[in-house]
Design an enzyme around this catalytic site. Structure first.
Site, short mmCIF file in Angstrom:
data_model
loop_
_atom_site.label_atom_id
_atom_site.label_comp_id
_atom_site.label_asym_id
_atom_site.label_seq_id
_atom_site.Cartn_x
_atom_site.Cartn_y
_atom_site.Cartn_z
CG HIS A 50 -0.32 -0.05 2.53
ND1 HIS A 50 -0.45 -1.12 3.38
CD2 HIS A 50 0.48 0.82 3.16
CE1 HIS A 50 0.24 -0.89 4.47
NE2 HIS A 50 0.82 0.28 4.37
P1 TYD Z 1 -2.17 -2.32 7.80
O1 TYD Z 1 -1.46 -1.00 7.88
O2 TYD Z 1 -3.31 -2.45 6.85
O3 TYD Z 1 -1.07 -3.42 7.56
P2 TYD Z 1 -0.87 -4.40 6.32
O4 TYD Z 1 -1.18 -3.58 5.09
O5 TYD Z 1 0.55 -4.82 6.38
O6 TYD Z 1 -1.84 -5.52 6.56
O7 TYD Z 1 -2.70 -2.66 9.26
C1 TYD Z 1 -3.31 -3.91 9.56
C2 TYD Z 1 -4.44 -3.65 10.52
O8 TYD Z 1 -3.98 -3.00 11.69
C3 TYD Z 1 -5.54 -2.77 9.94
O9 TYD Z 1 -6.79 -3.32 10.36
C4 TYD Z 1 -5.37 -1.43 10.61
C5 TYD Z 1 -4.69 -1.78 11.91
N1 TYD Z 1 -3.75 -0.72 12.33
C6 TYD Z 1 -4.06 0.14 13.36
O10 TYD Z 1 -5.15 0.05 13.95
N2 TYD Z 1 -3.16 1.10 13.73
C7 TYD Z 1 -1.96 1.23 13.12
O11 TYD Z 1 -1.15 2.11 13.49
C8 TYD Z 1 -1.63 0.34 12.03
C9 TYD Z 1 -0.34 0.45 11.30
C10 TYD Z 1 -2.54 -0.62 11.68
#
Ligand code: TYD
Length: 137
Positions: free
Chosen positions: A50
């Site tokens: 992303h």
């Molecule tokens: P995400 O940034 O989408 O990670 P990836 O793309 O590697 O799967 O985050 C995964 C989940 O964690 C998503 O549901 C959002 C949550 N999240 C938070 O609540 N706070 C944060 O600071 C981050 C980075 C993720």
């Protein structure tokens, strides 16, 4: 325009255990608003990509190793992270994904902004479209 780049951190060599540190604006070009960690990752795992519209990140492998693949207007580069005394700076508007986590690796991410789902670009075509030379330009 800021580029993804590896940044070496100060390393205090000590027989009791080495120490490294990172300070906003001295070592990384932003103020830290948030820290998150990725851990308990099964060996060999990857995380899909992303980009962020505004958030900037600095990624450190606190333990183990993994690759970060970053794509910007300048092209795509893979960075292998495996030590605590350096990390990878990623500007906003860079498509980034993780792969090849070693078993028990721990990834720490310093972020410039609080968590905001609306700052994410999750579709690669939307990302390419938003680049100045993207397919929709
Ligand atoms: P995400 O940034 O989408 O990670 P990836 O793309 O590697 O799967 O985050 C995964 C989940 O964690 C998503 O549901 C959002 C949550 N999240 C938070 O609540 N706070 C944060 O600071 C981050 C980075 C993720």
């Amino acid at each position: 325009m800021l580029e993804p780049k590896l940044i070496e951190l100060p390393k205090i060599i000590d027989e009791r255990g080495n120490l490294s540190f990172v300070e906003s604006h001295s070592h990384i070009p932003f103020s830290i608003s948030r820290v998150y960690t990725i851990y308990d990752v099964p060996g060999g795992e990857h995380r899909p990509g992303h980009a962020y519209k505004h958030n900037e990140e600095f990624i450190i492998a606190l333990s183990g190793s993994f690759n970060v693949v970053v794509r910007t207007l300048q092209g795509e580069k893979t960075f292998h992270l495996n030590r605590s005394y350096y990390g990878l700076y990623i500007p906003s508007m860079a498509w980034r994904s993780f792969n090849n986590f070693s078993t028990n690796s721990v990834c720490m991410v310093l972020a410039s902004l609080p968590y905001d789902p609306s700052d994410y670009i999750r579709n690669e075509y939307d990302f390419l479209d938003s680049m100045p030379l993207g397919p929709g330009s």
